[in-house]
Design a protein around this motif. Structure first.
Motif, PDB file in Angstrom:
ATOM      1  N   GLU A 100      33.468  -9.920   7.795  1.00 57.66           N
ATOM      2  CA  GLU A 100      32.216  -9.437   8.374  1.00 57.66           C
ATOM      3  C   GLU A 100      31.507 -10.671   8.937  1.00 57.66           C
ATOM      4  O   GLU A 100      31.027 -11.504   8.167  1.00 57.66           O
ATOM      5  N   PRO A 101      31.454 -10.846  10.253  1.00 51.51           N
ATOM      6  CA  PRO A 101      31.023 -12.125  10.815  1.00 51.51           C
ATOM      7  C   PRO A 101      29.555 -12.468  10.592  1.00 51.51           C
ATOM      8  O   PRO A 101      29.202 -13.648  10.570  1.00 51.51           O
ATOM      9  N   THR A 102      28.689 -11.482  10.456  1.00 52.79           N
ATOM     10  CA  THR A 102      27.272 -11.778  10.284  1.00 52.79           C
ATOM     11  C   THR A 102      26.981 -12.326   8.900  1.00 52.79           C
ATOM     12  O   THR A 102      26.313 -13.363   8.745  1.00 52.79           O
ATOM     13  N   THR A 103      27.483 -11.659   7.873  1.00 47.89           N
ATOM     14  CA  THR A 103      27.261 -12.105   6.496  1.00 47.89           C
ATOM     15  C   THR A 103      28.329 -13.084   6.038  1.00 47.89           C
ATOM     16  O   THR A 103      28.185 -13.707   4.995  1.00 47.89           O
ATOM     17  N   ARG A 104      29.411 -13.205   6.822  1.00 47.66           N
ATOM     18  CA  ARG A 104      30.548 -14.074   6.513  1.00 47.66           C
ATOM     19  C   ARG A 104      31.188 -13.705   5.177  1.00 47.66           C
ATOM     20  O   ARG A 104      31.592 -14.554   4.400  1.00 47.66           O
ATOM     21  N   VAL A 105      31.279 -12.388   4.949  1.00 44.42           N
ATOM     22  CA  VAL A 105      31.995 -11.880   3.785  1.00 44.42           C
ATOM     23  C   VAL A 105      33.451 -11.660   4.182  1.00 44.42           C
ATOM     24  O   VAL A 105      33.744 -10.930   5.130  1.00 44.42           O
ATOM     25  N   LEU A 106      34.351 -12.282   3.441  1.00 51.04           N
ATOM     26  CA  LEU A 106      35.779 -12.176   3.695  1.00 51.04           C
ATOM     27  C   LEU A 106      36.425 -11.353   2.586  1.00 51.04           C
ATOM     28  O   LEU A 106      36.263 -11.659   1.404  1.00 51.04           O
ATOM     29  N   VAL A 107      37.136 -10.296   2.967  1.00 51.74           N
ATOM     30  CA  VAL A 107      37.943  -9.542   2.010  1.00 51.74           C
ATOM     31  C   VAL A 107      39.375 -10.014   2.208  1.00 51.74           C
ATOM     32  O   VAL A 107      39.999  -9.741   3.231  1.00 51.74           O
ATOM     33  N   ALA A 108      39.889 -10.749   1.221  1.00 50.41           N
ATOM     34  CA  ALA A 108      41.137 -11.495   1.396  1.00 50.41           C
ATOM     35  C   ALA A 108      42.368 -10.763   0.891  1.00 50.41           C
ATOM     36  O   ALA A 108      43.481 -11.262   1.090  1.00 50.41           O
ATOM     37  N   GLY A 109      42.200  -9.600   0.255  1.00 51.64           N
ATOM     38  CA  GLY A 109      43.371  -8.945  -0.318  1.00 51.64           C
ATOM     39  C   GLY A 109      44.053  -9.873  -1.307  1.00 51.64           C
ATOM     40  O   GLY A 109      43.401 -10.476  -2.164  1.00 51.64           O
ATOM     41  N   ASP A 110      45.369 -10.052  -1.153  1.00 54.56           N
ATOM     42  CA  ASP A 110      46.102 -10.967  -2.031  1.00 54.56           C
ATOM     43  C   ASP A 110      46.520 -12.248  -1.307  1.00 54.56           C
ATOM     44  O   ASP A 110      47.367 -12.993  -1.799  1.00 54.56           O
ATOM     45  N   ALA A 111      45.908 -12.516  -0.140  1.00 54.73           N
ATOM     46  CA  ALA A 111      46.169 -13.779   0.541  1.00 54.73           C
ATOM     47  C   ALA A 111      45.574 -14.947  -0.237  1.00 54.73           C
ATOM     48  O   ALA A 111      46.012 -16.096  -0.102  1.00 54.73           O
ATOM     49  N   LEU A 112      44.557 -14.641  -1.052  1.00 54.56           N
ATOM     50  CA  LEU A 112      43.943 -15.602  -1.963  1.00 54.56           C
ATOM     51  C   LEU A 112      43.790 -14.919  -3.312  1.00 54.56           C
ATOM     52  O   LEU A 112      43.747 -13.696  -3.400  1.00 54.56           O
ATOM     53  N   VAL A 113      43.665 -15.718  -4.367  1.00 51.08           N
ATOM     54  CA  VAL A 113      43.477 -15.175  -5.712  1.00 51.08           C
ATOM     55  C   VAL A 113      42.286 -15.877  -6.349  1.00 51.08           C
ATOM     56  O   VAL A 113      42.221 -17.114  -6.363  1.00 51.08           O
ATOM     57  N   GLY A 114      41.345 -15.113  -6.868  1.00 52.39           N
ATOM     58  CA  GLY A 114      40.219 -15.693  -7.591  1.00 52.39           C
ATOM     59  C   GLY A 114      40.606 -15.959  -9.033  1.00 52.39           C
ATOM     60  O   GLY A 114      41.386 -15.207  -9.631  1.00 52.39           O
ATOM     61  N   ARG A 115      40.089 -17.012  -9.601  1.00 51.77           N
ATOM     62  CA  ARG A 115      40.366 -17.328 -10.992  1.00 51.77           C
ATOM     63  C   ARG A 115      39.579 -16.397 -11.911  1.00 51.77           C
ATOM     64  O   ARG A 115      38.377 -16.226 -11.754  1.00 51.77           O
ATOM     65  N   ALA A 116      40.257 -15.813 -12.878  1.00 51.50           N
ATOM     66  CA  ALA A 116      39.629 -14.846 -13.780  1.00 51.50           C
ATOM     67  C   ALA A 116      38.544 -15.484 -14.637  1.00 51.50           C
ATOM     68  O   ALA A 116      37.593 -14.817 -15.048  1.00 51.50           O
TER      69      ALA A 116
END
Length: 202
Positions: A100-116
């Motif tokens: 979303e370019p205005t808020t710069r929210v990226l939904v990355a799917g599984d291209a990236l993984v967040g640390r639990a």
């Protein structure tokens, strides 16, 4: 808009998240699938039957997606309701992310993984990634978009300051899945388990 539909049986969780936003199934006119793995598309039959939404997926993943009779292919640079499609192949051949370019929210799917445990972000898990070299190139691609917030299919979301962390990750010369990058996060129960990410009134 809903991005990914989670595992089979996740429609109730998505409906609850929509309700918390003051919305309902009526508001879901687009469903975007980041990739074809069952923990991201398993809920598609229920979501498709509950809505009149148009379903989208990366062109190279469509052949592996079941649960909807008509799926629109997406390519890098396409736009859907103001969201930019970014091709991020590697985890699967047709994996996509959306920004979303205005808020710069990226939904990355599984291209990236967040640390639990909230200690950082990493590249995709090699155990479930089809082409790790291509996936690492996709991490470097995502780092060029200066995202502020990143929502992952797995792990805690990065709520602020994601851009520099992604640049640090992309610059690493080791396996990107093993590189910790510190950050502070708050838990987002609607997105942390990959059960579907409603994006405002799209």
């Amino acid at each position: 808009m809903v991005v990914d539909t989670g595992v089979d049986g996740s429609a109730g969780d998505i409906e609850e998240a929509l309700d918390e936003l003051g919305l309902g199934w009526w508001a879901v006119t687009h469903v975007v699938l980041t990739h074809h793995h069952p923990d991201h598309v398993g809920g598609l039959p229920e979501v498709a039957s509950a809505t009149d939404a148009r379903v989208y997926a990366g062109a190279d993943d469509i052949v592996s997606v079941t649960g909807a009779s008509d799926i629109t292919p997406l390519e890098d640079g396409d736009e859907i309701a103001g969201l930019r499609v970014i091709a991020t192949p590697g985890h699967t051949p047709g994996h996509i992310s959306v920004l979303e370019p205005t808020t710069r929210v990226l939904v990355a799917g599984d291209a990236l993984v967040g640390r639990a445990d909230g200690s950082g972000v990493s590249g995709p898990d090699p155990a479930y990634t089809q082409d790790m070299e291509t996936a690492q190139a996709s991490v470097r691609t995502l780092a060029t978009y200066d995202a502020e917030t990143v929502v992952f299919g797995h792990g805690e979301p990065l709520e602020a300051g994601a851009g520099p962390l992604l640049e640090e990750l992309a610059a690493a010369r080791t396996n990107l899945h093993d590189v910790p990058t510190p950050h502070h996060v708050a838990v987002d129960q609607a997105s942390r388990q990959g059960v579907g990410v409603p994006l405002e009134r799209r």
